[in-house]
Design a protein around this motif. Sequence first.
Motif, PDB file in Angstrom:
ATOM      1  N   MET A 111       0.854  -1.208   0.000  1.00 44.97           N
ATOM      2  CA  MET A 111       0.000   0.000   0.000  1.00 44.97           C
ATOM      3  C   MET A 111       0.886   1.254   0.000  1.00 44.97           C
ATOM      4  O   MET A 111       1.798   1.373   0.802  1.00 44.97           O
ATOM      5  CB  MET A 111      -0.870  -0.024   1.256  1.00 44.97           C
ATOM      6  N   ASN A 112       0.611   2.151  -0.925  1.00 44.05           N
ATOM      7  CA  ASN A 112       1.412   3.377  -0.989  1.00 44.05           C
ATOM      8  C   ASN A 112       1.133   4.260   0.214  1.00 44.05           C
ATOM      9  O   ASN A 112       0.012   4.334   0.696  1.00 44.05           O
ATOM     10  CB  ASN A 112       1.063   4.161  -2.262  1.00 44.05           C
ATOM     11  N   THR A 113       2.180   4.954   0.688  1.00 40.41           N
ATOM     12  CA  THR A 113       1.906   5.869   1.790  1.00 40.41           C
ATOM     13  C   THR A 113       1.288   7.144   1.243  1.00 40.41           C
ATOM     14  O   THR A 113       1.729   7.665   0.217  1.00 40.41           O
ATOM     15  CB  THR A 113       3.195   6.203   2.568  1.00 40.41           C
ATOM     16  N   PRO A 114       0.251   7.624   1.912  1.00 44.35           N
ATOM     17  CA  PRO A 114      -0.425   8.826   1.439  1.00 44.35           C
ATOM     18  C   PRO A 114       0.410  10.075   1.724  1.00 44.35           C
ATOM     19  O   PRO A 114       1.289  10.062   2.586  1.00 44.35           O
ATOM     20  CB  PRO A 114      -1.710   8.839   2.253  1.00 44.35           C
ATOM     21  N   GLN A 115       0.113  11.142   1.011  1.00 42.84           N
ATOM     22  CA  GLN A 115       0.810  12.396   1.230  1.00 42.84           C
ATOM     23  C   GLN A 115       0.303  13.090   2.504  1.00 42.84           C
ATOM     24  O   GLN A 115       1.080  13.605   3.281  1.00 42.84           O
ATOM     25  CB  GLN A 115       0.600  13.296  -0.005  1.00 42.84           C
ATOM     26  N   VAL A 116      -1.006  13.089   2.672  1.00 40.58           N
ATOM     27  CA  VAL A 116      -1.601  13.849   3.775  1.00 40.58           C
ATOM     28  C   VAL A 116      -2.379  12.922   4.705  1.00 40.58           C
ATOM     29  O   VAL A 116      -3.125  12.058   4.246  1.00 40.58           O
ATOM     30  CB  VAL A 116      -2.568  14.926   3.228  1.00 40.58           C
ATOM     31  N   SER A 117      -2.158  13.082   6.011  1.00 40.21           N
ATOM     32  CA  SER A 117      -2.974  12.357   6.993  1.00 40.21           C
ATOM     33  C   SER A 117      -3.829  13.362   7.743  1.00 40.21           C
ATOM     34  O   SER A 117      -3.323  14.376   8.220  1.00 40.21           O
ATOM     35  CB  SER A 117      -2.098  11.635   8.015  1.00 40.21           C
ATOM     36  N   ILE A 118      -5.113  13.076   7.848  1.00 39.67           N
ATOM     37  CA  ILE A 118      -6.000  13.933   8.633  1.00 39.67           C
ATOM     38  C   ILE A 118      -6.339  13.159   9.900  1.00 39.67           C
ATOM     39  O   ILE A 118      -6.789  12.027   9.829  1.00 39.67           O
ATOM     40  CB  ILE A 118      -7.324  14.222   7.881  1.00 39.67           C
ATOM     41  N   VAL A 119      -6.076  13.763  11.070  1.00 42.15           N
ATOM     42  CA  VAL A 119      -6.327  13.073  12.332  1.00 42.15           C
ATOM     43  C   VAL A 119      -7.489  13.750  13.059  1.00 42.15           C
ATOM     44  O   VAL A 119      -7.457  14.957  13.308  1.00 42.15           O
ATOM     45  CB  VAL A 119      -5.064  13.075  13.225  1.00 42.15           C
ATOM     46  N   ILE A 120      -8.516  12.981  13.352  1.00 42.22           N
ATOM     47  CA  ILE A 120      -9.726  13.552  13.963  1.00 42.22           C
ATOM     48  C   ILE A 120     -10.135  12.762  15.208  1.00 42.22           C
ATOM     49  O   ILE A 120     -10.454  11.588  15.128  1.00 42.22           O
ATOM     50  CB  ILE A 120     -10.899  13.539  12.957  1.00 42.22           C
ATOM     51  N   PRO A 121     -10.101  13.419  16.393  1.00 34.23           N
ATOM     52  CA  PRO A 121     -10.571  12.744  17.598  1.00 34.23           C
ATOM     53  C   PRO A 121     -12.096  12.795  17.668  1.00 34.23           C
ATOM     54  O   PRO A 121     -12.692  13.822  17.332  1.00 34.23           O
ATOM     55  CB  PRO A 121      -9.960  13.582  18.729  1.00 34.23           C
ATOM     56  N   VAL A 122     -12.691  11.714  18.074  1.00 34.70           N
ATOM     57  CA  VAL A 122     -14.163  11.655  18.109  1.00 34.70           C
ATOM     58  C   VAL A 122     -14.619  11.161  19.463  1.00 34.70           C
ATOM     59  O   VAL A 122     -14.217  10.085  19.904  1.00 34.70           O
ATOM     60  CB  VAL A 122     -14.673  10.686  17.012  1.00 34.70           C
ATOM     61  N   TYR A 123     -15.441  11.953  20.112  1.00 31.67           N
ATOM     62  CA  TYR A 123     -15.984  11.520  21.396  1.00 31.67           C
ATOM     63  C   TYR A 123     -17.461  11.875  21.438  1.00 31.67           C
ATOM     64  O   TYR A 123     -17.819  13.059  21.464  1.00 31.67           O
ATOM     65  CB  TYR A 123     -15.216  12.195  22.533  1.00 31.67           C
ATOM     66  N   ASN A 124     -18.282  10.874  21.413  1.00 35.01           N
ATOM     67  CA  ASN A 124     -19.748  11.069  21.439  1.00 35.01           C
ATOM     68  C   ASN A 124     -20.221  12.085  20.409  1.00 35.01           C
ATOM     69  O   ASN A 124     -20.862  13.067  20.738  1.00 35.01           O
ATOM     70  CB  ASN A 124     -20.209  11.514  22.834  1.00 35.01           C
ATOM     71  N   GLU A 125     -19.901  11.859  19.164  1.00 36.51           N
ATOM     72  CA  GLU A 125     -20.261  12.819  18.115  1.00 36.51           C
ATOM     73  C   GLU A 125     -21.253  12.220  17.116  1.00 36.51           C
ATOM     74  O   GLU A 125     -21.317  12.649  15.974  1.00 36.51           O
ATOM     75  CB  GLU A 125     -19.005  13.264  17.351  1.00 36.51           C
ATOM     76  N   GLU A 126     -22.043  11.225  17.520  1.00 37.35           N
ATOM     77  CA  GLU A 126     -22.915  10.545  16.557  1.00 37.35           C
ATOM     78  C   GLU A 126     -23.802  11.526  15.786  1.00 37.35           C
ATOM     79  O   GLU A 126     -24.058  11.324  14.607  1.00 37.35           O
ATOM     80  CB  GLU A 126     -23.784   9.481  17.240  1.00 37.35           C
TER      81      GLU A 126
END
Length: 320
Positions: free
Chosen positions: A1-16
């Motif tokens: 699998m190629n490594t992506p250029q951009v990583s987006i990191v999103i924390p989620v806590y009770n966000e349904e």
Amino acid sequence: MNTPQVSIVIPVYNEEAGLQALFDRLYPALDQLGTSYEVIFVDDGSRDRSAALLREKFDTRPDETRVVLLNGNFGQHLAIMAGFEHSRGEVIVTLDADLQNPPEEIPKLLAKISEGYDYVGSIRMARRDSRFRRWASRLLNSIRERTTRIKMTDQGCMLRAYSRSIIAAINSCREVNAFIPALAYTFARNPTEVEVRHEERTAGESKYSLYKLVRLNFDLMTGFSIAPLQMFSILGIFVSLASMATYVIVIGSRWLNSGSLWEGLRALFDRDILAFFLIGIMLFGLGLLGEYIGRIYEQVRARPRYLIAAVLEKTPADPE
Ligand code: UDP
Ligand code: MG
């Protein structure tokens, strides 16, 4: 699998309630970037359906989506750390899950990274939060400004981009009470800031009570400055010097008035002054303890002490 250029990191806590709206705006915005990307959602032990929604999203976009599920609620910053450890991109962008940071602003940050900055902070234009939150933020920003060496206009905005080298440094930190934007700042060589839009929370409510906000700011202050510990030694020096001066004056004036040195020296046993002197010594002792504890703390924290940008050397393997 190629490594992506951009990583987006999103924390989620009770966000349904807001996740679908996030997916609907985030993915199209990223598809338009024209670069490879991955989105890493970190579920911070949500007790609602957030984890299930993230799993569903992973099934529909498995190539661009990764989900890290934590087994408890560790807090926003540790959740982001977990995301960092699983990220592979050259540029890492953090974002809140509640759409307060518009995903359409991501290209602005990436543009700064390609200009050569390794840390892109952000300043919220026209902040959409309650008046109390805005006022509290201003106060906390100015305390941080005074106690640490970290320069940020708006410490609370999580929409930020970091280069891989900064994330690698953060990944090597083992601390448990981290404040990501500040920690990253200490590792940045060439930081900058951009203005970004700020929106109201799409759904759900803020996960920060006043108490949690205060705790977070203690993490920020104690994590980057031992000034609060050291303040006692300064206070101790001040109090004992002031009481010494009072002593000299009191003894001197009694001596002059009574004509007897012995009479003047009896002032030594005036309990009030003696107590102040002893309190001064005690404060100083406390501060001295603080100086040591502060150093032990810095040592125990075991952050990398320096980061090397590059090494110029000729290795044996180097061809002529
Ligand atoms: N968050 C988290 N763990 C927590 C608290 C918050 O992962 O214990 C996430 C939350 O889901 C959101 C982000 O951190 O994506 C910011 O939280 P929030 O919007 O409640 O903070 P505010 O905007 O009120 O400062
Ligand atoms: Mg928010």
